[in-house]
Design a protein around this motif. Structure first.
Motif, PDB file in Angstrom:
ATOM      1  N   CYS A 182      -0.342   7.208   4.351  1.00 58.45           N
ATOM      2  CA  CYS A 182      -0.078   5.795   4.664  1.00 58.45           C
ATOM      3  C   CYS A 182       0.513   5.054   3.475  1.00 58.45           C
ATOM      4  O   CYS A 182       1.426   4.240   3.625  1.00 58.45           O
ATOM      5  CB  CYS A 182      -1.367   5.107   5.118  1.00 58.45           C
ATOM      6  N   PHE A 183       0.014   5.318   2.278  1.00 63.51           N
ATOM      7  CA  PHE A 183       0.451   4.598   1.089  1.00 63.51           C
ATOM      8  C   PHE A 183       1.632   5.276   0.390  1.00 63.51           C
ATOM      9  O   PHE A 183       2.230   4.677  -0.504  1.00 63.51           O
ATOM     10  CB  PHE A 183      -0.711   4.456   0.098  1.00 63.51           C
ATOM     11  N   GLY A 184       1.949   6.509   0.783  1.00 65.35           N
ATOM     12  CA  GLY A 184       3.020   7.229   0.117  1.00 65.35           C
ATOM     13  C   GLY A 184       4.390   6.890   0.671  1.00 65.35           C
ATOM     14  O   GLY A 184       4.535   6.214   1.690  1.00 65.35           O
ATOM     15  N   ALA A 185       5.434   7.350  -0.034  1.00 67.57           N
ATOM     16  CA  ALA A 185       6.805   7.194   0.437  1.00 67.57           C
ATOM     17  C   ALA A 185       7.132   8.352   1.389  1.00 67.57           C
ATOM     18  O   ALA A 185       6.272   9.184   1.694  1.00 67.57           O
ATOM     19  CB  ALA A 185       7.760   7.173  -0.756  1.00 67.57           C
ATOM     20  N   ALA A 186       8.385   8.423   1.844  1.00 66.25           N
ATOM     21  CA  ALA A 186       8.780   9.437   2.823  1.00 66.25           C
ATOM     22  C   ALA A 186       9.062  10.767   2.127  1.00 66.25           C
ATOM     23  O   ALA A 186      10.189  11.284   2.148  1.00 66.25           O
ATOM     24  CB  ALA A 186       9.996   8.965   3.601  1.00 66.25           C
ATOM     25  N   PHE A 187       8.043  11.340   1.519  1.00 67.11           N
ATOM     26  CA  PHE A 187       8.184  12.641   0.857  1.00 67.11           C
ATOM     27  C   PHE A 187       8.298  13.744   1.912  1.00 67.11           C
ATOM     28  O   PHE A 187       7.573  13.719   2.926  1.00 67.11           O
ATOM     29  CB  PHE A 187       6.984  12.918  -0.041  1.00 67.11           C
ATOM     30  N   PRO A 188       9.159  14.730   1.718  1.00 67.59           N
ATOM     31  CA  PRO A 188       9.350  15.754   2.756  1.00 67.59           C
ATOM     32  C   PRO A 188       8.095  16.569   3.038  1.00 67.59           C
ATOM     33  O   PRO A 188       7.932  17.091   4.142  1.00 67.59           O
ATOM     34  CB  PRO A 188      10.478  16.628   2.189  1.00 67.59           C
ATOM     35  N   THR A 189       7.200  16.673   2.063  1.00 64.66           N
ATOM     36  CA  THR A 189       5.979  17.458   2.266  1.00 64.66           C
ATOM     37  C   THR A 189       5.100  16.871   3.362  1.00 64.66           C
ATOM     38  O   THR A 189       4.382  17.602   4.049  1.00 64.66           O
ATOM     39  CB  THR A 189       5.192  17.547   0.944  1.00 64.66           C
ATOM     40  N   PHE A 190       5.147  15.553   3.553  1.00 64.49           N
ATOM     41  CA  PHE A 190       4.359  14.938   4.622  1.00 64.49           C
ATOM     42  C   PHE A 190       4.714  15.535   5.985  1.00 64.49           C
ATOM     43  O   PHE A 190       3.862  15.622   6.871  1.00 64.49           O
ATOM     44  CB  PHE A 190       4.594  13.428   4.662  1.00 64.49           C
ATOM     45  N   TYR A 191       5.983  15.948   6.126  1.00 64.78           N
ATOM     46  CA  TYR A 191       6.441  16.434   7.427  1.00 64.78           C
ATOM     47  C   TYR A 191       6.301  17.954   7.553  1.00 64.78           C
ATOM     48  O   TYR A 191       6.863  18.550   8.463  1.00 64.78           O
ATOM     49  CB  TYR A 191       7.891  15.980   7.644  1.00 64.78           C
TER      50      TYR A 191
END
Length: 628
Positions: free
Chosen positions: A528-537
């Motif tokens: 929620c607090f992070g940016a759109a880092f590819p690892t999230f996906y």
């Protein structure tokens, strides 16, 4: 692998050996269909080494302007101890390590140029792309004859920055050049400060390369530097620090591309809010005023000249220029912060040697031509930059002109039936419904962000589409920057919006309850607090990775922890709360509208709220505007 080892058929042919090509090859090997012997994936690169622009169009002292956290790939990360913005040679080493770690070097063929690509029709065969290749020696001269390879799938990753864009300027590089014309080069030919010794230099173009080179010239033995700017630029440092606020120095060392949060800005965003770009306009409005408080100017971060028109000062419209080292030298004649304001807040320029700190970069309009004596002839700058007068009071007669005018794409080698570039690919700029076996990867540029992780998401989408594993996306495109229709560059996107859109298309955008159920509160909080880092996906979906949770709980958590309590309140909690109210309000309005419409004979709520608005300058109310 030598050219003799090239198979005559390839399940996937990747064209280009930069970051986009390497990640495309990696996914084709790891997630593509199983291939028969002698039909393995192939990557061809015309240079003698992989690395693309980072290897072949870099220069001395160049480093990434996007942070390592956002630039590197989802499952192969820089160590925490590495600097936030590695040098270009260091990033090229990272790319070599990436290829070796995932075992894809055996599929890479360097010094191998693609001559042409054409479609062929073979009965009962889905290998329909015929590529003609040429092996090159160290001097890029042909070795042997052309070689043909038949491919089932083609991924074009030749990049945005290959063919220099060279505007014709009379008296400099046009047909009739006087003997006194200055020497000129394109920035792709610049490699080190040794090229600048004792020269008066005019740089044309105020993008990140132009600003980098302006700083390099100041730090060299060049005699004088001018910077030619067309409309303007938007300057921000790539790291937030060096602010004095009420006598306290803020030195947070925060890369700005990791500050935008996910919740209610990229995920759980009502489609009306996304289509109206309301988030961009609000954040630009707030940021400009915060910059005025902190630095005394709204044009950029401590930017006192060369500004864009007020109506285009924001990340909704342009690429943020994060090469800010030269801005203090550009500011010299225009800096006017009052002593009272300085006591409240100001930007602290880093210390410099005494023989450097008084030097300046004279900002001038883009020249119309060079006269017979080699002097630049300028038109007036735009009205919003009328205070700039170096072009009026002093002669600009450079020894060297450096064209930092960007690059263009050349598709002459593509045969009939192929999209002539990503602009002809209606599916996210990646592929076309007409032929899902052809993909363009790495051809969008984020306003704030990085191309490599976008390329990783693009190849994920392309493989799923070409394997018929997901439906063709139909949701509106709300991620394009609002470029002027006359702008040469139309491929700008908002990084986080584009990444989030691709994740939803792919099926890898995690739901909040799903994250909490599988990974717990900590991973949910970081997401929620992070940016759109590819690892999230890579936490969920078809490309789920066992490495993702560990990366989220360590490296990506560290990007949030570094903001501190106040930083997370102002950059996280407050924006989330504000956008939550806006999105929930839109949701309630839509539901109320849907419920009331049948009762009062009203039309149903629109899918695209922008259909209700028009910006037709002639006042034709029935003209509808498509916002891309």
């Amino acid at each position: 692998m030598t050219i003799s080892n090239l198979p005559s058929r390839a399940s996937t042919l990747v064209i280009g050996g930069g970051p986009a090509g390497l990640v495309s090859l990696k996914y084709a090997v790891e997630y593509g269909e199983k291939w028969a012997e002698g039909e393995e994936p192939v990557l061809v690169e015309m240079e003698s080494e992989i690395g693309g622009t980072f290897r072949w169009r870099g220069y001395e002292n160049a480093e990434l302007v996007s942070s390592k956290q956002l630039t590197c790939f989802s499952d192969f990360r820089y160590p925490l101890s590495a600097p936030d913005h590695p040098s270009l040679p260091n990033f090229v080493s990272y790319l070599h390590s990436y290829a070796e770690y995932f075992g894809i070097t055996a599929y890479i063929h360097t010094s191998t140029k693609l001559i042409s690509l054409n479609k062929v029709s073979l009965p009962k065969d889905d290998y329909k792309h015929m590529a003609v290749l040429q092996r090159l020696d160290s001097g890029k001269q042909p070795i042997g004859g052309p070689i043909s390879i038949l491919a089932k799938r083609v991924i074009i990753t030749t990049g945005l920055h290959v063919t220099p864009n060279i505007p014709l300027i009379p008296g400099l590089n046009s047909e009739l050049i006087p003997p006194s014309a200055p020497e000129w080069i394109h920035s792709s030919s610049y490699k080190s400060r040794s090229q600048l010794s004792n020269k008066e230099v005019l740089i044309l173009g105020a993008g990140e390369t132009g600003m980098d080179l302006a700083y390099e010239f100041i730090m060299s033995t060049s005699k004088r530097v001018w910077l030619g700017v067309r409309t303007g630029f938007l300057s921000f440092p790539k790291v937030l620090n060096n602010f004095s606020i009420l006598g306290y120095t803020f030195d947070g060392n925060l890369p700005i591309d990791g500050l935008i949060t996910n919740l209610f800005e990229d995920v759980y965003v009502h489609r009306w809010i996304a289509q109206s770009h309301l988030r961009w306009f609000i954040s630009d409005f707030v940021i400009r005023r915060v910059m005025w408080v902190l630095t005394g100017t709204k044009a950029g971060c401590n930017q006192w000249c060369g500004e864009l028109p007020p109506e285009r000062q924001g990340r909704a419209y342009v690429f943020l220029n994060k090469s800010a080292k030269a801005i203090r030298f550009i500011n010299q004649p225009y800096y006017k912060l009052s002593n009272i304001h300085k006591k409240i807040a100001h930007y602290i320029d880093p210390p410099l040697p005494d023989d450097i700190k008084e030097r300046k970069i004279d900002i001038v309009p883009f020249p119309q031509k060079f006269d017979e004596n080699g002097r630049a002839v300028f038109g007036k700058p735009p009205q919003h930059r009328s205070k700039e007068n170096a072009w009026k009071t002093e002669v600009c007669k450079p020894d060297l002109v450096v064209l930092c005018t960007g690059y263009k794409q050349d598709w002459d080698w593509l045969g009939q039936g192929y999209p002539k570039g990503p602009e002809e690919c209606e599916i996210r700029g990646v592929t076309s419904e007409k032929d899902l076996s052809v993909g363009f990867v790495g051809f969008v540029r984020p306003g704030v962000g990085a191309i490599p992780p976008i390329a990783e998401m693009q190849i994920q989408l392309f493989l799923l589409l070409s394997q018929n594993r997901i439906p063709i996306p139909k949701s509106p495109e709300t991620y394009h920057l609002l470029h002027s229709p006359t702008s040469r560059i139309q491929y700008g996107v908002d990084h986080s919006t584009y990444m989030s859109t691709l994740a939803k298309d792919i099926g890898s955008s995690p739901g909040l309850f799903e994250l909490w159920w599988e990974y717990g509160w900590f991973v949910l909080f970081v997401y929620c607090f992070g940016a759109a880092f590819p690892t999230f996906y890579r936490l969920t979906g078809p490309y789920r990775s066992s490495k993702a949770q560990g990366i989220v709980e360590t490296e990506l958590w560290e990007t949030i922890r570094r903001r501190g309590l106040l930083g997370n309140i102002f950059m996280g909690v407050i924006p989330m709360t504000f956008y939550a109210i806006i999105n929930i309000s839109a949701y309630l309005i839509e539901k109320t509208w849907s419920f009331s419409a049948p009762l009062f004979g009203l039309p149903p709520p629109p899918d695209n709220i922008m259909d209700y608005y028009s910006n037709d300058k002639k006042g034709n109310a029935d003209v509808k505007v498509k916002v891309n």
